[in-house]
Write a protein that holds these residues in place. Structure first.
Motif, PDB file in Angstrom:
ATOM      1  N   GLY A 142       0.783  -1.236   0.000  1.00 35.37           N
ATOM      2  CA  GLY A 142       0.000   0.000   0.000  1.00 35.37           C
ATOM      3  C   GLY A 142       0.808   1.276   0.000  1.00 35.37           C
ATOM      4  N   GLY A 143       2.117   1.172   0.300  1.00 33.54           N
ATOM      5  CA  GLY A 143       2.992   2.342   0.223  1.00 33.54           C
ATOM      6  C   GLY A 143       3.133   3.144   1.500  1.00 33.54           C
ATOM      7  N   MET A 144       2.387   2.759   2.551  1.00 34.56           N
ATOM      8  CA  MET A 144       2.446   3.497   3.816  1.00 34.56           C
ATOM      9  C   MET A 144       2.714   2.552   4.977  1.00 34.56           C
ATOM     10  SD  MET A 144      -0.672   6.275   3.456  1.00 34.56           S
ATOM     11  CE  MET A 144      -1.912   5.076   2.939  1.00 34.56           C
ATOM     12  N   HIS A 145       3.095   3.129   6.108  1.00 34.13           N
ATOM     13  CA  HIS A 145       3.263   2.342   7.321  1.00 34.13           C
ATOM     14  C   HIS A 145       1.891   2.068   7.930  1.00 34.13           C
ATOM     15  CE1 HIS A 145       7.748   2.384   8.026  1.00 34.13           C
ATOM     16  NE2 HIS A 145       7.609   3.129   6.948  1.00 34.13           N
ATOM     17  N   ASP A 146       1.864   1.294   9.019  1.00 35.49           N
ATOM     18  CA  ASP A 146       0.570   0.859   9.538  1.00 35.49           C
ATOM     19  C   ASP A 146      -0.252   1.974  10.166  1.00 35.49           C
ATOM     20  OD1 ASP A 146       2.113   1.105  11.804  1.00 35.49           O
ATOM     21  OD2 ASP A 146       1.616  -0.862  12.638  1.00 35.49           O
ATOM     22  N   ASP A 147       0.360   3.145  10.381  1.00 31.74           N
ATOM     23  CA  ASP A 147      -0.418   4.292  10.870  1.00 31.74           C
ATOM     24  C   ASP A 147      -0.906   5.166   9.714  1.00 31.74           C
ATOM     25  OD1 ASP A 147       1.932   5.461  10.031  1.00 31.74           O
ATOM     26  OD2 ASP A 147       2.335   6.516  11.911  1.00 31.74           O
TER      27      ASP A 147
ATOM     28  N   GLY B 179       9.727  17.338  -0.839  1.00 35.77           N
ATOM     29  CA  GLY B 179       8.353  17.549  -0.422  1.00 35.77           C
ATOM     30  C   GLY B 179       7.357  16.536  -0.949  1.00 35.77           C
ATOM     31  N   GLN B 180       7.786  15.673  -1.882  1.00 33.25           N
ATOM     32  CA  GLN B 180       6.888  14.648  -2.428  1.00 33.25           C
ATOM     33  C   GLN B 180       7.061  13.347  -1.649  1.00 33.25           C
ATOM     34  OE1 GLN B 180       7.748  13.253  -6.397  1.00 33.25           O
ATOM     35  NE2 GLN B 180       5.705  12.399  -6.689  1.00 33.25           N
ATOM     36  N   GLN B 181       5.962  12.758  -1.216  1.00 24.61           N
ATOM     37  CA  GLN B 181       6.030  11.516  -0.470  1.00 24.61           C
ATOM     38  C   GLN B 181       6.424  10.354  -1.382  1.00 24.61           C
ATOM     39  OE1 GLN B 181       2.044  11.500   1.154  1.00 24.61           O
ATOM     40  NE2 GLN B 181       2.723  12.411   3.079  1.00 24.61           N
ATOM     41  N   LEU B 182       7.235   9.444  -0.837  1.00 22.54           N
ATOM     42  CA  LEU B 182       7.652   8.240  -1.542  1.00 22.54           C
ATOM     43  C   LEU B 182       7.060   7.032  -0.833  1.00 22.54           C
ATOM     44  CD1 LEU B 182      11.462   9.053  -1.990  1.00 22.54           C
ATOM     45  CD2 LEU B 182       9.620   9.446  -3.645  1.00 22.54           C
ATOM     46  N   SER B 183       6.595   6.071  -1.604  1.00 24.49           N
ATOM     47  CA  SER B 183       5.992   4.880  -1.017  1.00 24.49           C
ATOM     48  C   SER B 183       7.042   3.994  -0.352  1.00 24.49           C
ATOM     49  CB  SER B 183       5.253   4.067  -2.082  1.00 24.49           C
ATOM     50  OG  SER B 183       4.064   4.712  -2.480  1.00 24.49           O
ATOM     51  N   THR B 184       6.612   3.386   0.738  1.00 26.62           N
ATOM     52  CA  THR B 184       7.403   2.372   1.429  1.00 26.62           C
ATOM     53  C   THR B 184       6.969   1.004   0.919  1.00 26.62           C
ATOM     54  OG1 THR B 184       7.651   3.721   3.404  1.00 26.62           O
ATOM     55  CG2 THR B 184       7.921   1.359   3.685  1.00 26.62           C
ATOM     56  N   PHE B 185       7.905   0.072   0.871  1.00 32.10           N
ATOM     57  CA  PHE B 185       7.639  -1.277   0.354  1.00 32.10           C
ATOM     58  C   PHE B 185       7.870  -2.296   1.457  1.00 32.10           C
ATOM     59  CE2 PHE B 185       8.668  -4.764  -2.851  1.00 32.10           C
ATOM     60  CZ  PHE B 185       7.372  -4.839  -3.351  1.00 32.10           C
ATOM     61  N   PHE B 186       6.897  -3.189   1.677  1.00 30.56           N
ATOM     62  CA  PHE B 186       6.996  -4.240   2.692  1.00 30.56           C
ATOM     63  C   PHE B 186       7.294  -3.676   4.080  1.00 30.56           C
ATOM     64  CE2 PHE B 186       6.715  -7.225  -0.666  1.00 30.56           C
ATOM     65  CZ  PHE B 186       6.571  -8.492  -0.130  1.00 30.56           C
ATOM     66  N   GLY B 187       6.882  -2.448   4.325  1.00 25.95           N
ATOM     67  CA  GLY B 187       7.118  -1.853   5.631  1.00 25.95           C
ATOM     68  C   GLY B 187       8.572  -1.599   5.945  1.00 25.95           C
ATOM     69  N   GLN B 188       9.439  -1.546   4.915  1.00 25.05           N
ATOM     70  CA  GLN B 188      10.873  -1.354   5.176  1.00 25.05           C
ATOM     71  C   GLN B 188      11.595  -0.516   4.135  1.00 25.05           C
ATOM     72  OE1 GLN B 188      13.449  -4.898   4.034  1.00 25.05           O
ATOM     73  NE2 GLN B 188      11.601  -6.031   4.588  1.00 25.05           N
ATOM     74  N   SER B 189      11.405  -0.798   2.832  1.00 22.17           N
ATOM     75  CA  SER B 189      12.138  -0.078   1.772  1.00 22.17           C
ATOM     76  C   SER B 189      13.645  -0.160   1.993  1.00 22.17           C
ATOM     77  CB  SER B 189      11.688   1.385   1.700  1.00 22.17           C
ATOM     78  OG  SER B 189      10.369   1.487   1.208  1.00 22.17           O
ATOM     79  N   SER B 190      14.183  -1.355   1.781  1.00 21.80           N
ATOM     80  CA  SER B 190      15.596  -1.588   2.100  1.00 21.80           C
ATOM     81  C   SER B 190      16.562  -1.183   0.997  1.00 21.80           C
ATOM     82  CB  SER B 190      15.815  -3.062   2.455  1.00 21.80           C
ATOM     83  OG  SER B 190      15.405  -3.905   1.402  1.00 21.80           O
ATOM     84  N   PHE B 191      16.074  -0.631  -0.127  1.00 16.79           N
ATOM     85  CA  PHE B 191      16.984  -0.110  -1.143  1.00 16.79           C
ATOM     86  C   PHE B 191      17.429   1.300  -0.771  1.00 16.79           C
ATOM     87  CE2 PHE B 191      15.155  -2.873  -4.848  1.00 16.79           C
ATOM     88  CZ  PHE B 191      15.810  -3.977  -4.325  1.00 16.79           C
ATOM     89  N   GLY B 192      17.960   1.431   0.414  1.00 13.43           N
ATOM     90  CA  GLY B 192      18.454   2.715   0.899  1.00 13.43           C
ATOM     91  C   GLY B 192      19.502   2.500   1.963  1.00 13.43           C
ATOM     92  N   THR B 193      20.225   3.542   2.291  1.00 14.35           N
ATOM     93  CA  THR B 193      21.285   3.417   3.295  1.00 14.35           C
ATOM     94  C   THR B 193      20.721   3.242   4.702  1.00 14.35           C
ATOM     95  OG1 THR B 193      21.410   5.836   3.275  1.00 14.35           O
ATOM     96  CG2 THR B 193      23.052   4.643   1.986  1.00 14.35           C
ATOM     97  N   PHE B 194      19.488   3.724   4.916  1.00 17.49           N
ATOM     98  CA  PHE B 194      18.788   3.533   6.192  1.00 17.49           C
ATOM     99  C   PHE B 194      17.328   3.211   5.900  1.00 17.49           C
ATOM    100  CE2 PHE B 194      22.447   6.000   7.407  1.00 17.49           C
ATOM    101  CZ  PHE B 194      22.773   5.563   8.694  1.00 17.49           C
ATOM    102  N   ALA B 195      16.674   2.572   6.862  1.00 19.75           N
ATOM    103  CA  ALA B 195      15.252   2.271   6.731  1.00 19.75           C
ATOM    104  C   ALA B 195      14.597   2.355   8.102  1.00 19.75           C
ATOM    105  CB  ALA B 195      15.047   0.879   6.138  1.00 19.75           C
ATOM    106  N   VAL B 196      13.310   2.660   8.108  1.00 16.57           N
ATOM    107  CA  VAL B 196      12.508   2.626   9.326  1.00 16.57           C
ATOM    108  C   VAL B 196      11.488   1.504   9.182  1.00 16.57           C
ATOM    109  CG1 VAL B 196      10.725   3.828  10.647  1.00 16.57           C
ATOM    110  CG2 VAL B 196      12.789   5.047   9.970  1.00 16.57           C
ATOM    111  N   ALA B 197      11.387   0.660  10.205  1.00 15.07           N
ATOM    112  CA  ALA B 197      10.453  -0.462  10.157  1.00 15.07           C
ATOM    113  C   ALA B 197       9.842  -0.688  11.530  1.00 15.07           C
ATOM    114  CB  ALA B 197      11.168  -1.732   9.695  1.00 15.07           C
ATOM    115  N   HIS B 198       8.645  -1.241  11.553  1.00 15.52           N
ATOM    116  CA  HIS B 198       8.016  -1.619  12.812  1.00 15.52           C
ATOM    117  C   HIS B 198       8.776  -2.797  13.406  1.00 15.52           C
ATOM    118  CE1 HIS B 198       4.989  -2.802  15.769  1.00 15.52           C
ATOM    119  NE2 HIS B 198       4.353  -1.658  15.502  1.00 15.52           N
ATOM    120  N   GLU B 199       8.877  -2.839  14.721  1.00 13.99           N
ATOM    121  CA  GLU B 199       9.668  -3.904  15.348  1.00 13.99           C
ATOM    122  C   GLU B 199       9.090  -5.299  15.059  1.00 13.99           C
ATOM    123  OE1 GLU B 199       9.783  -4.131  19.607  1.00 13.99           O
ATOM    124  OE2 GLU B 199       7.797  -3.244  19.846  1.00 13.99           O
TER     125      GLU B 199
END
Length: 362
Positions: A112-117, A126-146
């Motif tokens: 869906g491109g968003m986190h669970d909240d 300023g443009q939002q980017l979709s998150t994938f699988f709650g992680q988006s690991s094609f980056g140097t850092f990622a935020v994910a639910h525990e």
């Protein structure tokens, strides 16, 4: 914070490594420094078929080190080595009964491109980017639910572990968690990519007597036999159903299709013995089957399996233990690429030059 990420701007477009903004972790989330991430067919599908809103940062087989934790996180701490897996809600009936792979909100949380909240963590100018699988690991850092973060021991090469979060978990879990073949039974694996080869290694672990692999690349068939297959068939050169029924005296007890190719799916059904069970794990389009002859008349079962029906926080450490013991040598499947070579990694995967590409981020 500013990070580098491979951004997918449009359907079918190549990845572009750009500077983007990553928001701080919220309650029950962690910030992860990505060390490496696997390249999975699902990432290619997301890029080429836009199954998640674009623009997006894809990637869902990340491995890294916890950099910071949000409020309420108690299971993880800064410095922990982790593997990222799929997102799930944690409170629906399926999650609570040990089947988070069929979480009632699985599609929304992972595609869906968003986190669970229902908010975003990634943006650019300023443009939002979709998150994938709650992680988006094609980056140097990622935020994910525990919930979708798996703590792993520090004595195993972290760069190797990302694919355990999806592709390798899918193949091995389909065998070990879902179909659970009996010792001495027969099984056929269709497709000798990372998922199929992981299923082969799992079938060897449980003691299947006959392990058959079907593919169209002879090099992959050779690797499959090295990893535990007892018989191998090139589907372009032989009548697969005839060969399997002959070598098993009537067909296999079990089958796993990883290809998603309709004629191959039908082969996997037709090469089962009566009461046989087929697990379908590949992206399969609409297709026709002869329900009477292919299934009902011989009491066969056909099932879909997602992510190996795994509970990642339980299953991934188990796979690492098998790896340590020399029973699950999944390191033989991988080829490493630098972050700047991410498009090359996808192209090599498409051409069959790499079974499981892993992109090293840092």
């Amino acid at each position: 914070m500013k990070i580098q990420a491979a951004v997918t701007h449009g359907k079918g477009e190549e990845f572009k490594i750009e500077e983007v903004e990553l928001a701080a972790p919220k309650a029950n989330e962690v910030l992860v420094k990505i060390v490496a991430t696997g390249v999975c067919h699902t990432d290619a599908v997301a890029r080429d078929a836009a199954i998640t809103p674009l623009p997006a940062v894809l990637g869902h087989e990340g491995a890294g080190i916890v950099e910071a934790v949000g409020e309420g996180v108690t299971r993880l701490a800064k410095g922990d080595h982790i593997v990222l897996s799929f997102a799930h809600c944690g409170h629906c009936d399926n999650c609570l009964t040990g089947h988070p792979t069929v979480c009632e909100t699985f599609n929304d949380l992972n595609f869906g491109g968003m986190h669970d909240d229902h908010t975003h963590r990634l943006s650019k100018d300023g443009q939002q980017l979709s998150t994938f699988f709650g992680q988006s690991s094609f980056g140097t850092f990622a935020v994910a639910h525990e919930r979708n973060v798996v703590k792993v021991d520090k004595d195993v090469d972290l760069a190797l572990l990302g694919p355990l979060g999806c592709g390798i978990q899918t193949g091995a879990g389909t065998v070990l968690n879902k179909i659970k073949p009996e010792f001495g039974s027969t099984i056929a694996i269709y497709g000798a990519g990372a998922v199929g080869l992981s299923a082969i290694m799992a079938a060897k672990i449980v003691g299947c007597k006959t392990i058959i692999v079907v593919d169209v690349h002879d090099s992959r068939l050779e690797l499959a036999k090295e990893l535990g297959a007892t018989h191998s068939y090139n589907g372009t050169k032989v009548d697969v159903v005839e060969k399997i029924k002959k070598c098993t005296n009537g067909g296999t007890n079990y089958a796993v299709d990883t290809t998603g190719v309709p004629p191959v799916v039908r082969q996997c059904l037709q090469a089962l013995r009566p009461l046989g069970v087929a697990a379908i794990v590949g992206f399969t389009p609409e297709m026709n089957i002869d329900v009477h002859n292919d299934l009902m008349a011989e009491g066969k079962t056909m099932m879909g399996v997602i992510e190996g029906d795994s509970v990642p926080n339980v299953f991934i450490p188990q796979l690492i233990d098998y790896y340590r013991a020399g029973q699950f040598p999944f390191d033989k499947l991988v080829k490493f690429y630098d972050f700047a070579e991410i498009n090359e990694a996808f192209e090599d995967s498409k051409k069959g030059l790499a079974i499981k590409p892993i992109v090293k981020i840092s």
